[in-house]
Write a protein that holds these residues in place. Structure first.
Motif, PDB file in Angstrom:
ATOM      1  N   PHE A 251       0.921  -1.298   0.044  1.00 15.73           N
ATOM      2  CA  PHE A 251       0.027  -0.164   0.020  1.00 15.73           C
ATOM      3  C   PHE A 251       0.874   1.199   0.046  1.00 15.73           C
ATOM      4  N   VAL A 252       0.186   2.239  -0.576  1.00 24.18           N
ATOM      5  CA  VAL A 252       0.766   3.493  -0.611  1.00 24.18           C
ATOM      6  C   VAL A 252       0.104   4.615   0.294  1.00 24.18           C
ATOM      7  N   GLU A 253       0.758   5.332   0.995  1.00 27.10           N
ATOM      8  CA  GLU A 253       0.346   6.579   1.852  1.00 27.10           C
ATOM      9  C   GLU A 253      -0.080   7.546   0.944  1.00 27.10           C
ATOM     10  N   MET A 254      -1.453   8.032   0.970  1.00 24.30           N
ATOM     11  CA  MET A 254      -1.940   9.110   0.106  1.00 24.30           C
ATOM     12  C   MET A 254      -1.716  10.231   0.940  1.00 24.30           C
ATOM     13  N   PRO A 255      -1.104  11.436   0.078  1.00 25.00           N
ATOM     14  CA  PRO A 255      -0.867  12.728   0.587  1.00 25.00           C
ATOM     15  C   PRO A 255      -1.827  13.621   1.005  1.00 25.00           C
ATOM     16  N   CYS A 256      -3.031  13.239   0.655  1.00 23.08           N
ATOM     17  CA  CYS A 256      -4.391  13.957   1.031  1.00 23.08           C
ATOM     18  C   CYS A 256      -5.050  13.576   2.271  1.00 23.08           C
ATOM     19  N   CYS A 257      -5.444  12.461   2.302  1.00 26.57           N
ATOM     20  CA  CYS A 257      -6.102  11.910   3.586  1.00 26.57           C
ATOM     21  C   CYS A 257      -5.358  11.118   4.487  1.00 26.57           C
ATOM     22  N   GLY A 258      -4.044  10.768   3.868  1.00 22.18           N
ATOM     23  CA  GLY A 258      -3.162  10.057   4.846  1.00 22.18           C
ATOM     24  C   GLY A 258      -3.514   8.599   5.008  1.00 22.18           C
ATOM     25  N   LEU A 259      -4.365   8.060   3.995  1.00 22.09           N
ATOM     26  CA  LEU A 259      -4.628   6.625   4.140  1.00 22.09           C
ATOM     27  C   LEU A 259      -3.496   5.825   4.093  1.00 22.09           C
TER      28      LEU A 259
ATOM     29  N   PHE B  49      -4.800   1.520  -1.075  1.00 22.96           N
ATOM     30  CA  PHE B  49      -4.490   1.543  -2.099  1.00 22.96           C
ATOM     31  C   PHE B  49      -3.224   1.130  -2.761  1.00 22.96           C
ATOM     32  N   CYS B  50      -3.027   0.523  -3.713  1.00 25.11           N
ATOM     33  CA  CYS B  50      -1.416   0.415  -4.094  1.00 25.11           C
ATOM     34  C   CYS B  50      -1.244   1.516  -5.067  1.00 25.11           C
ATOM     35  N   PHE B  51       0.322   1.643  -5.232  1.00 24.02           N
ATOM     36  CA  PHE B  51       1.000   2.572  -5.799  1.00 24.02           C
ATOM     37  C   PHE B  51       0.388   2.576  -7.219  1.00 24.02           C
ATOM     38  N   GLU B  52       0.368   1.520  -7.811  1.00 20.97           N
ATOM     39  CA  GLU B  52       0.077   1.288  -9.253  1.00 20.97           C
ATOM     40  C   GLU B  52      -1.150   1.655  -9.823  1.00 20.97           C
ATOM     41  N   CYS B  53      -2.218   1.498  -8.730  1.00 22.27           N
ATOM     42  CA  CYS B  53      -3.695   1.805  -9.223  1.00 22.27           C
ATOM     43  C   CYS B  53      -3.906   3.241  -9.082  1.00 22.27           C
ATOM     44  N   VAL B  54      -3.206   3.953  -8.089  1.00 23.11           N
ATOM     45  CA  VAL B  54      -3.276   5.294  -8.069  1.00 23.11           C
ATOM     46  C   VAL B  54      -2.561   5.826  -8.978  1.00 23.11           C
ATOM     47  N   GLU B  55      -1.565   5.322  -9.608  1.00 21.69           N
ATOM     48  CA  GLU B  55      -0.509   5.960 -10.845  1.00 21.69           C
ATOM     49  C   GLU B  55      -1.294   5.717 -12.058  1.00 21.69           C
ATOM     50  N   THR B  56      -2.413   4.710 -12.155  1.00 20.75           N
ATOM     51  CA  THR B  56      -3.131   4.293 -13.262  1.00 20.75           C
ATOM     52  C   THR B  56      -4.317   5.225 -13.415  1.00 20.75           C
ATOM     53  N   ILE B  57      -4.909   5.699 -12.362  1.00 23.09           N
ATOM     54  CA  ILE B  57      -5.907   6.762 -12.143  1.00 23.09           C
ATOM     55  C   ILE B  57      -5.329   7.954 -12.507  1.00 23.09           C
ATOM     56  N   CYS B  58      -4.291   8.363 -12.213  1.00 24.63           N
ATOM     57  CA  CYS B  58      -3.593   9.603 -12.879  1.00 24.63           C
ATOM     58  C   CYS B  58      -3.525   9.669 -14.331  1.00 24.63           C
ATOM     59  N   THR B  59      -2.923   8.627 -14.572  1.00 27.02           N
ATOM     60  CA  THR B  59      -2.319   8.403 -16.207  1.00 27.02           C
ATOM     61  C   THR B  59      -3.584   8.375 -17.234  1.00 27.02           C
ATOM     62  N   MET B  60      -4.685   7.989 -16.529  1.00 25.47           N
ATOM     63  CA  MET B  60      -6.014   8.079 -17.375  1.00 25.47           C
ATOM     64  C   MET B  60      -6.210   9.471 -17.663  1.00 25.47           C
ATOM     65  N   ASP B  61      -6.173  10.387 -16.771  1.00 24.84           N
ATOM     66  CA  ASP B  61      -6.471  11.908 -17.044  1.00 24.84           C
ATOM     67  C   ASP B  61      -5.606  12.490 -18.318  1.00 24.84           C
ATOM     68  N   ARG B  62      -6.116  13.236 -19.156  1.00 26.97           N
ATOM     69  CA  ARG B  62      -5.257  13.859 -20.289  1.00 26.97           C
ATOM     70  C   ARG B  62      -4.074  14.956 -19.536  1.00 26.97           C
ATOM     71  N   PHE B  63      -4.557  15.348 -18.190  1.00 28.32           N
ATOM     72  CA  PHE B  63      -3.463  16.411 -17.454  1.00 28.32           C
ATOM     73  C   PHE B  63      -2.698  15.528 -16.355  1.00 28.32           C
ATOM     74  N   LYS B  64      -2.930  14.210 -16.534  1.00 30.82           N
ATOM     75  CA  LYS B  64      -2.165  13.353 -15.568  1.00 30.82           C
ATOM     76  C   LYS B  64      -2.326  13.669 -14.189  1.00 30.82           C
ATOM     77  N   ILE B  65      -3.605  14.116 -13.671  1.00 31.44           N
ATOM     78  CA  ILE B  65      -4.035  14.215 -12.560  1.00 31.44           C
ATOM     79  C   ILE B  65      -5.231  13.649 -12.452  1.00 31.44           C
ATOM     80  N   GLY B  66      -5.130  12.749 -10.940  1.00 28.67           N
ATOM     81  CA  GLY B  66      -6.355  11.944 -10.604  1.00 28.67           C
ATOM     82  C   GLY B  66      -7.029  12.446  -9.541  1.00 28.67           C
ATOM     83  N   ALA B  67      -8.140  11.781  -9.217  1.00 23.18           N
ATOM     84  CA  ALA B  67      -8.538  11.995  -7.661  1.00 23.18           C
ATOM     85  C   ALA B  67      -8.590  10.648  -6.845  1.00 23.18           C
ATOM     86  N   CYS B  68      -8.111  11.412  -5.688  1.00 16.40           N
ATOM     87  CA  CYS B  68      -7.895  10.201  -4.731  1.00 16.40           C
ATOM     88  C   CYS B  68      -9.298   9.353  -4.476  1.00 16.40           C
ATOM     89  N   PRO B  69      -9.166   8.114  -4.665  1.00 15.13           N
ATOM     90  CA  PRO B  69     -10.487   7.351  -4.474  1.00 15.13           C
ATOM     91  C   PRO B  69     -11.025   7.481  -3.378  1.00 15.13           C
TER      92      PRO B  69
END
Length: 192
Positions: free
Chosen positions: A16-24, A33-53
């Motif tokens: 698991f990865v520590e989220m910088p927003c909610c410290g989850l 969440f794992c790093f790979e899933c959060v990274e995938t969420i970010c790369t799916m956005d055209r600006f490479k910015i995702g939302a914390c799940p």
């Protein structure tokens, strides 16, 4: 039998990865969440910015580290450059979408419904605001200043009333006076 905790997205990884927003990332939390899933969420956005799940704050991946990020861009409603919150809109336009009131144009005196909280730009209940919006009801008005129609003021959520307007009772008294004057001019029954 002990349940093995896995990523809440892929249901596979247990790194698991520590989220910088909610410290989850704590031993007590069952949603991680794992790093790979959060990274995938970010790369799916055209600006490479995702939302914390979990908390929905914007995050990005920089040098294999998840960081907080604000998504800035042109709001689809007001066309200004702001932090985009949801549906391509800035925070004020989302508020205006929920509370679209009628406003009076300072040039033609006609009213139109505006999906932006134009009342926030008024220094007083009766003054025209400092921000402009396109007038679609008058001829040749273009971008003008606006003030909320007094009868719509009571619908503004109290936590969104500008401090410069004074107390809420003063605002309601102004609305009552306006409505009283309006009825008297129309020859209708009087408000006590």
């Amino acid at each position: 039998m002990d349940d093995i905790l896995t990523c809440a997205i892929c249901l596979d990884s247990n790194e698991f990865v520590e989220m910088p927003c909610c410290g989850l990332k704590s031993k007590e939390s069952t949603v991680q969440f794992c790093f790979e899933c959060v990274e995938t969420i970010c790369t799916m956005d055209r600006f490479k910015i995702g939302a914390c799940p979990r908390c929905r704050k914007f995050v990005a991946v920089e040098d294999k580290i998840i960081v907080l990020r604000e998504r800035k861009g042109q709001c689809v409603m007001c066309r200004q450059h702001h932090v985009i919150v949801a549906n391509g809109r800035c925070q004020k336009c989302l508020l205006g979408q929920s509370f679209a009131f009628r406003y009076e144009c300072n040039k033609c005196s006609k009213t139109q419904r505006i999906p932006h909280p134009m009342w926030l730009y008024q220094s007083s209940l009766t003054s025209f605001g400092s921000a402009s919006w396109a007038c679609h009801v008058g001829r040749g008005c273009e971008y003008t200043k606006w003030r909320i129609v007094p009868s719509d003021v009571a619908q503004i959520p109290s936590n969104h009333l500008p401090e410069s307007w004074g107390g809420q009772e003063e605002i309601y008294e102004t609305v009552r006076n306006f409505r009283r004057q309006q009825r008297e001019e129309q020859g209708c029954c009087r408000i006590p």
